[in-house]
Scaffold this motif. Structure first.
Motif, PDB file in Angstrom:
ATOM      1  N   TRP A 183       6.479   5.664 -19.366  1.00  0.00           N
ATOM      2  CA  TRP A 183       7.022   6.007 -17.997  1.00  0.00           C
ATOM      3  C   TRP A 183       6.214   7.021 -17.271  1.00  0.00           C
ATOM      4  N   THR A 184       5.888   8.288 -18.049  1.00  0.00           N
ATOM      5  CA  THR A 184       5.115   9.213 -17.196  1.00  0.00           C
ATOM      6  C   THR A 184       3.917   8.775 -16.896  1.00  0.00           C
ATOM      7  N   ILE A 185       2.981   8.081 -17.616  1.00  0.00           N
ATOM      8  CA  ILE A 185       1.832   7.646 -17.262  1.00  0.00           C
ATOM      9  C   ILE A 185       1.988   6.653 -15.880  1.00  0.00           C
ATOM     10  N   LEU A 186       2.924   5.709 -15.811  1.00  0.00           N
ATOM     11  CA  LEU A 186       3.207   5.035 -14.639  1.00  0.00           C
ATOM     12  C   LEU A 186       3.624   5.862 -13.596  1.00  0.00           C
ATOM     13  N   TRP A 187       4.293   6.997 -13.383  1.00  0.00           N
ATOM     14  CA  TRP A 187       4.881   7.737 -12.369  1.00  0.00           C
ATOM     15  C   TRP A 187       3.989   8.618 -11.999  1.00  0.00           C
ATOM     16  N   ARG A 188       3.234   9.252 -12.986  1.00  0.00           N
ATOM     17  CA  ARG A 188       2.490  10.469 -12.762  1.00  0.00           C
ATOM     18  C   ARG A 188       1.011   9.969 -12.322  1.00  0.00           C
ATOM     19  N   ILE A 189       0.651   8.933 -12.949  1.00  0.00           N
ATOM     20  CA  ILE A 189      -0.896   8.731 -12.990  1.00  0.00           C
ATOM     21  C   ILE A 189      -1.199   7.374 -12.232  1.00  0.00           C
ATOM     22  N   VAL A 190      -0.519   6.293 -12.451  1.00  0.00           N
ATOM     23  CA  VAL A 190      -0.836   4.874 -12.148  1.00  0.00           C
ATOM     24  C   VAL A 190      -0.157   4.957 -10.610  1.00  0.00           C
ATOM     25  N   LEU A 191       1.012   5.264 -10.288  1.00  0.00           N
ATOM     26  CA  LEU A 191       1.551   5.053  -9.090  1.00  0.00           C
ATOM     27  C   LEU A 191       0.791   5.933  -8.094  1.00  0.00           C
ATOM     28  N   PRO A 192       0.593   7.260  -8.195  1.00  0.00           N
ATOM     29  CA  PRO A 192      -0.197   7.962  -7.117  1.00  0.00           C
ATOM     30  C   PRO A 192      -1.563   7.295  -6.661  1.00  0.00           C
ATOM     31  N   MET A 193      -2.180   6.733  -7.997  1.00  0.00           N
ATOM     32  CA  MET A 193      -3.656   6.277  -7.565  1.00  0.00           C
ATOM     33  C   MET A 193      -3.563   4.651  -7.045  1.00  0.00           C
ATOM     34  N   SER A 194      -2.625   4.300  -7.124  1.00  0.00           N
ATOM     35  CA  SER A 194      -2.311   2.881  -6.633  1.00  0.00           C
ATOM     36  C   SER A 194      -1.662   2.889  -5.259  1.00  0.00           C
ATOM     37  N   TRP A 195      -1.189   4.183  -4.728  1.00  0.00           N
ATOM     38  CA  TRP A 195      -0.556   4.072  -3.640  1.00  0.00           C
ATOM     39  C   TRP A 195      -1.188   3.284  -2.351  1.00  0.00           C
ATOM     40  N   PRO A 196      -2.721   3.499  -2.168  1.00  0.00           N
ATOM     41  CA  PRO A 196      -3.129   2.926  -1.107  1.00  0.00           C
ATOM     42  C   PRO A 196      -2.858   1.306  -1.131  1.00  0.00           C
ATOM     43  N   THR A 197      -2.963   0.830  -2.410  1.00  0.00           N
ATOM     44  CA  THR A 197      -2.752  -0.634  -2.353  1.00  0.00           C
ATOM     45  C   THR A 197      -1.205  -0.922  -2.379  1.00  0.00           C
ATOM     46  N   LEU A 198      -0.367  -0.304  -2.780  1.00  0.00           N
ATOM     47  CA  LEU A 198       1.079  -0.340  -2.422  1.00  0.00           C
ATOM     48  C   LEU A 198       1.406  -0.247  -1.042  1.00  0.00           C
ATOM     49  N   SER A 199       0.672   0.609  -0.502  1.00  0.00           N
ATOM     50  CA  SER A 199       1.238   0.737   1.284  1.00  0.00           C
ATOM     51  C   SER A 199       0.766  -0.452   1.979  1.00  0.00           C
ATOM     52  N   VAL A 200      -0.249  -1.264   1.601  1.00  0.00           N
ATOM     53  CA  VAL A 200      -0.814  -2.553   2.225  1.00  0.00           C
ATOM     54  C   VAL A 200       0.228  -3.640   1.780  1.00  0.00           C
ATOM     55  N   MET A 201       0.524  -3.758   0.678  1.00  0.00           N
ATOM     56  CA  MET A 201       1.620  -4.383   0.419  1.00  0.00           C
ATOM     57  C   MET A 201       2.956  -4.144   0.969  1.00  0.00           C
ATOM     58  N   CYS A 202       3.258  -2.991   1.327  1.00  0.00           N
ATOM     59  CA  CYS A 202       4.774  -2.722   2.094  1.00  0.00           C
ATOM     60  C   CYS A 202       4.367  -3.348   3.487  1.00  0.00           C
ATOM     61  N   VAL A 203       3.322  -3.007   3.958  1.00  0.00           N
ATOM     62  CA  VAL A 203       3.352  -3.374   5.295  1.00  0.00           C
ATOM     63  C   VAL A 203       3.241  -5.050   5.498  1.00  0.00           C
ATOM     64  N   PHE A 204       2.437  -5.808   4.542  1.00  0.00           N
ATOM     65  CA  PHE A 204       2.270  -7.138   4.405  1.00  0.00           C
ATOM     66  C   PHE A 204       3.924  -7.787   4.381  1.00  0.00           C
ATOM     67  N   PHE A 205       4.651  -7.225   3.277  1.00  0.00           N
ATOM     68  CA  PHE A 205       5.730  -7.512   2.879  1.00  0.00           C
ATOM     69  C   PHE A 205       6.926  -7.642   4.151  1.00  0.00           C
ATOM     70  N   PHE A 206       6.787  -6.298   4.609  1.00  0.00           N
ATOM     71  CA  PHE A 206       7.735  -6.416   5.721  1.00  0.00           C
ATOM     72  C   PHE A 206       7.469  -7.249   6.912  1.00  0.00           C
ATOM     73  N   VAL A 207       6.176  -7.513   7.532  1.00  0.00           N
ATOM     74  CA  VAL A 207       5.962  -8.371   8.476  1.00  0.00           C
ATOM     75  C   VAL A 207       6.042  -9.804   8.086  1.00  0.00           C
ATOM     76  N   TRP A 208       5.864 -10.309   6.769  1.00  0.00           N
ATOM     77  CA  TRP A 208       6.186 -11.771   6.186  1.00  0.00           C
ATOM     78  C   TRP A 208       7.603 -11.772   6.308  1.00  0.00           C
ATOM     79  N   SER A 209       8.408 -10.605   5.656  1.00  0.00           N
ATOM     80  CA  SER A 209       9.911 -10.994   5.768  1.00  0.00           C
ATOM     81  C   SER A 209      10.517 -10.954   7.109  1.00  0.00           C
ATOM     82  N   TRP A 210       9.958 -10.147   7.960  1.00  0.00           N
ATOM     83  CA  TRP A 210      10.214 -10.205   9.470  1.00  0.00           C
ATOM     84  C   TRP A 210      10.188 -11.703   9.878  1.00  0.00           C
ATOM     85  N   ASN A 211       9.158 -12.252   9.870  1.00  0.00           N
ATOM     86  CA  ASN A 211       8.878 -13.509  10.325  1.00  0.00           C
ATOM     87  C   ASN A 211       9.446 -14.542   9.646  1.00  0.00           C
TER      88      ASN A 211
END
Length: 278
Positions: A183-211
């Motif tokens: 859990w510590t590895i996920l929240w403290r290492i993996v998640l911060p380094m993966s945030w650029p990809t996650l932010s793109v996913m958030c935008v795409f999912f929001f737009v897809w769901s809206w449409n």
């Protein structure tokens, strides 16, 4: 001037092609903008490509009231944000197990998630309809949000798994040696380094769901639960059509997406750039 004089014929041709593409892309939006503020008489007299004789803001107000746009706007925002949270969280956990945890039958799971992405909605809507009826989730925003969130998480899992599979193993091994758990590895290492990809996913999912249109059309039948696309579709009747009202409704549907992109364009640009650099 010096920079412009150094342009080659090929660069000028590319610049003109991009300009034509941009104009072709913006042309429908400009037509909608022109007709959204016309009266019906003005539209019939001068056509769809003319400037309004007088800017009629009453069309927007009339469409807003007829479609109960405030309620539908809140429904779309609520369900789209819920879909983003469910899809991203599930995709993060699944991809962490598949891409970094290296669970058994990893390839089989990835093939399954890929298969979910290619299944047409038309083939799933009837089983989902009867399942929602049996579970008491029919005509409820909660069931609809969970359904779309789980569906989108399949794409997110497939995407994040490929990103996590190339994640630096040295960082994880070093964190494990220092006593960090999964859990510590996920929240403290993996998640911060993966945030650029996650932010793109958030935008795409929001737009897809809206449409989304088919799922809410079948699963959200009451007027109090309907989303923006369904409200816009209600403006078109079988035997009647008001082009100015349709244009105003389309404009109301586009504006929230434009505002959303203006707010999150920096996150989207950073995510795409990070993926390209990687």
């Amino acid at each position: 001037m010096a920079a412009a004089s150094r342009r080659t014929p090929l660069s000028w041709a590319a610049l003109i092609a991009v300009g034509v593409f941009v104009l072709a892309f913006l042309a429908p939006f400009l037509v909608i903008l022109l007709n959204a503020f016309k009266t019906s008489g003005d539209f019939r007299a001068h056509g769809s490509l003319s400037l309004p004789a007088s800017w009629n803001w009453g069309v927007i107000e009339d469409v807003w009231q007829r479609t109960e746009f405030t309620q539908k706007l809140l429904n779309s925002v609520e369900t789209s944000l819920g879909v983003v949270v469910i899809a991203v969280v599930l995709a993060l956990f699944n991809a962490y197990a598949l891409g970094i945890g290296r669970v058994r039958w990893r390839t089989a799971f990835l093939v399954f998630f890929l298969g979910v992405n290619v299944l047409p909605q038309e083939g799933l809507i009837y089983p989902i309809y009867y399942l929602f009826k049996e579970l008491g989730l029919y005509d409820g925003k909660l069931g609809y949000t969970i359904l779309v969130g789980v569906t989108y998480s399949a794409f997110g899992t497939y995407l994040l798994s490929s990103v996590f599979s190339s994640f630096p193993r040295e960082l994880i091994e070093a964190a494990s040696i220092d006593g960090a758990g999964r859990w510590t590895i996920l929240w403290r290492i993996v998640l911060p380094m993966s945030w650029p990809t996650l932010s793109v996913m958030c935008v795409f999912f929001f737009v897809w769901s809206w449409n989304e249109f088919l799922y809410p059309l079948v699963l959200l039948i009451s007027n109090a639960n309907q989303t923006v696309p369904l409200g816009l579709a209600s403006m078109q009747g079988q035997y009647t059509s008001d082009p100015t009202a349709m244009s105003a409704a389309a404009l109301l549907g586009v504006i929230p997406m434009v505002v959303f992109f203006l707010i999150f364009q920096r996150s989207l640009t950073r995510g795409v750039t990070a993926g390209a650099v990687k």
